[in-house]
Scaffold this motif. Structure first.
Motif, PDB file in Angstrom:
ATOM      1  N   ASN A 185      20.900 -34.419  88.307  1.00  0.00           N
ATOM      2  CA  ASN A 185      19.591 -35.009  88.008  1.00  0.00           C
ATOM      3  C   ASN A 185      18.426 -34.197  88.568  1.00  0.00           C
ATOM      4  O   ASN A 185      17.289 -34.343  88.101  1.00  0.00           O
ATOM      5  N   VAL A 186      18.691 -33.364  89.566  1.00  0.00           N
ATOM      6  CA  VAL A 186      17.608 -32.549  90.139  1.00  0.00           C
ATOM      7  C   VAL A 186      17.792 -31.070  89.815  1.00  0.00           C
ATOM      8  O   VAL A 186      17.021 -30.228  90.281  1.00  0.00           O
ATOM      9  N   PHE A 187      18.792 -30.761  89.008  1.00  0.00           N
ATOM     10  CA  PHE A 187      19.102 -29.359  88.699  1.00  0.00           C
ATOM     11  C   PHE A 187      18.417 -28.935  87.407  1.00  0.00           C
ATOM     12  O   PHE A 187      18.447 -29.645  86.405  1.00  0.00           O
ATOM     13  N   ASP A 188      17.796 -27.777  87.445  1.00  0.00           N
ATOM     14  CA  ASP A 188      17.148 -27.213  86.259  1.00  0.00           C
ATOM     15  C   ASP A 188      17.844 -25.900  85.908  1.00  0.00           C
ATOM     16  O   ASP A 188      17.643 -24.886  86.586  1.00  0.00           O
ATOM     17  N   PRO A 189      18.675 -25.888  84.853  1.00  0.00           N
ATOM     18  CA  PRO A 189      19.439 -24.679  84.516  1.00  0.00           C
ATOM     19  C   PRO A 189      18.574 -23.515  84.041  1.00  0.00           C
ATOM     20  O   PRO A 189      19.051 -22.384  83.952  1.00  0.00           O
ATOM     21  N   GLN A 210      26.981 -22.959  89.709  1.00  0.00           N
ATOM     22  CA  GLN A 210      27.654 -22.304  88.585  1.00  0.00           C
ATOM     23  C   GLN A 210      28.241 -23.313  87.601  1.00  0.00           C
ATOM     24  O   GLN A 210      28.207 -23.096  86.382  1.00  0.00           O
ATOM     25  N   PHE A 211      28.758 -24.402  88.113  1.00  0.00           N
ATOM     26  CA  PHE A 211      29.292 -25.439  87.222  1.00  0.00           C
ATOM     27  C   PHE A 211      28.182 -26.040  86.367  1.00  0.00           C
ATOM     28  O   PHE A 211      28.299 -26.127  85.134  1.00  0.00           O
ATOM     29  N   LEU A 212      27.085 -26.447  86.996  1.00  0.00           N
ATOM     30  CA  LEU A 212      26.001 -27.094  86.260  1.00  0.00           C
ATOM     31  C   LEU A 212      25.292 -26.116  85.325  1.00  0.00           C
ATOM     32  O   LEU A 212      24.808 -26.504  84.256  1.00  0.00           O
ATOM     33  N   ARG A 213      25.264 -24.858  85.704  1.00  0.00           N
ATOM     34  CA  ARG A 213      24.578 -23.860  84.885  1.00  0.00           C
ATOM     35  C   ARG A 213      25.378 -23.513  83.620  1.00  0.00           C
ATOM     36  O   ARG A 213      24.814 -23.075  82.610  1.00  0.00           O
ATOM     37  N   VAL A 218      30.534 -23.576  78.085  1.00  0.00           N
ATOM     38  CA  VAL A 218      31.931 -23.142  78.168  1.00  0.00           C
ATOM     39  C   VAL A 218      32.831 -24.245  77.629  1.00  0.00           C
ATOM     40  O   VAL A 218      32.397 -25.385  77.438  1.00  0.00           O
ATOM     41  N   ASP A 219      34.089 -23.903  77.396  1.00  0.00           N
ATOM     42  CA  ASP A 219      35.024 -24.906  76.892  1.00  0.00           C
ATOM     43  C   ASP A 219      35.380 -25.899  77.993  1.00  0.00           C
ATOM     44  O   ASP A 219      35.098 -25.676  79.179  1.00  0.00           O
ATOM     45  N   GLU A 225      37.593 -26.299  85.515  1.00  0.00           N
ATOM     46  CA  GLU A 225      37.929 -25.336  86.560  1.00  0.00           C
ATOM     47  C   GLU A 225      36.718 -25.031  87.439  1.00  0.00           C
ATOM     48  O   GLU A 225      36.837 -24.940  88.671  1.00  0.00           O
ATOM     49  N   LEU A 226      35.560 -24.866  86.812  1.00  0.00           N
ATOM     50  CA  LEU A 226      34.336 -24.615  87.577  1.00  0.00           C
ATOM     51  C   LEU A 226      33.995 -25.815  88.462  1.00  0.00           C
ATOM     52  O   LEU A 226      33.572 -25.658  89.610  1.00  0.00           O
ATOM     53  N   ARG A 227      34.191 -27.002  87.910  1.00  0.00           N
ATOM     54  CA  ARG A 227      33.925 -28.220  88.681  1.00  0.00           C
ATOM     55  C   ARG A 227      34.861 -28.320  89.874  1.00  0.00           C
ATOM     56  O   ARG A 227      34.417 -28.578  91.008  1.00  0.00           O
TER      57      ARG A 227
END
Length: 327
Positions: A185-189, A210-213, A218-219, A225-227
């Motif tokens: 909610n506070v992340f801006d990609p 990296q996960f949120l970005r 990605v699939d 995996e990133l999460r």
């Protein structure tokens, strides 16, 4: 039902003045006001103990966690909830702008104001949190604070391997409670975030970058995996934080020769459910209450003050603090 005495009941020491024909100008002794510190690595139960003590004594809690001082990200920073506070007033919790750089000097300034306000109202300040640099700035680096207050240090300790297991499980609980959504909610990609100041330094924010970005580009397998990698990194960094905090407490104890009461809570973390709660009362909350009671009754800690050179304390107003439990 436990009867809670006013803190003034503990303050029966009178100034010692010598009358030998005329008023002696030799220094007399003034009773210091009392302050309790609850220290320990993350996850050891500092907030719980501080609240337990504050329900037994007429006390208020002052937060000294450098991430909990910021507004927002309540899950990430593991702020106590309104229910957990049990009606105990909390200060310096969620008061700073999320993008501000709230330094140790800022903490020293604001904590001094809050502590003075609490003791003026005849209550006991209990300063609790894991940011030992804040504790050091106030209790060791501030000569005025040392002159005015007598301090009791409670150190809640837990075997590190056991604590590492506990904080890893706690991260999983925080994730289930909505940690990732809270950061999202506070992340801006579209921006490159600065994780070097403000609340974005909190463990749980930079690890998810990296996960949120990439989660939408990605699939599903790669996203999971990133999460998972981010969550494992949060656990790893939290364990590293616990080690650093323990090392800092040990350093403060050895270098500054602070008299600390070490409370070993390890058996509590080996148990579960009602057994763990009973053990907490028996080996953590109970002994800590006795230590604080003895500390409040102790008349051996006095501060020399010459009548001709009084310590001048300038009256200052305390800024309004954010309400506890608001999100």
């Amino acid at each position: 039902m436990t009867m809670r005495l006013s803190l003034s009941a503990y303050k029966q020491v009178q100034p010692r003045v010598s009358f030998q024909g005329e008023l002696s100008m030799k220094p007399f002794f003034r009773r210091k006001d009392k302050v309790v510190f609850v220290l320990g690595p993350t996850g050891t139960g500092k907030s719980r103990l501080a609240i337990d003590l504050a329900t037994h004594f007429p006390a208020e809690v002052v937060n000294c966690d450098k991430m909990q001082v910021y507004k927002g990200l309540d899950i990430v920073t593991n702020k106590v909830t309104e229910e957990e506070c049990r009606g105990v007033p909390h200060h310096l919790l969620g008061i700073a702008d999320p993008d501000a750089d709230f330094t140790s000097e800022d903490f020293r300034h604001h904590a001094s104001l809050v502590v003075e306000s609490i003791v003026t109202r005849d209550r006991l300040p209990i300063i609790a949190g894991g940011s030992n640099s804040y504790v050091e700035a106030l209790a060791n680096d501030d000569p005025e604070f040392r002159l005015r207050y007598d301090c009791c240090f409670l150190w809640v300790d837990v075997s590190l391997p056991l604590l590492h297991s506990f904080v890893s499980d706690r991260v999983d609980r925080m994730v289930r409670a909505g940690l990732i959504d809270e950061v999202r909610n506070v992340f801006d990609p579209t921006k490159v975030d600065d994780y070097s100041q403000g609340i974005k330094r909190a463990i749980g924010v930079p690890e998810l970058d990296q996960f949120l970005r990439n989660e939408l580009t990605v699939d599903a397998k790669t996203s999971r995996e990133l999460r998972d990698k981010a969550v494992e990194k949060i656990k790893e960094n939290t364990c590293m934080l616990a080690r650093r905090q323990l090392q800092k407490i040990q350093r403060l104890h050895s270098i500054w020769n602070w008299k600390m009461h070490r409370i070993d809570a390890t058996p509590v973390f080996l148990a579960s459910g009602k057994e763990a709660d009973n053990l907490w009362d028996q080996i953590v909350a109970g002994p800590s209450t006795l230590i604080v009671n003895q500390f409040l009754c102790d008349e051996n800690h006095v501060s020399p003050v010459a009548p001709s050179e009084p310590v001048n304390m300038v009256p200052i107003s305390v800024p309004a603090m954010a309400a506890v439990g608001t999100r």
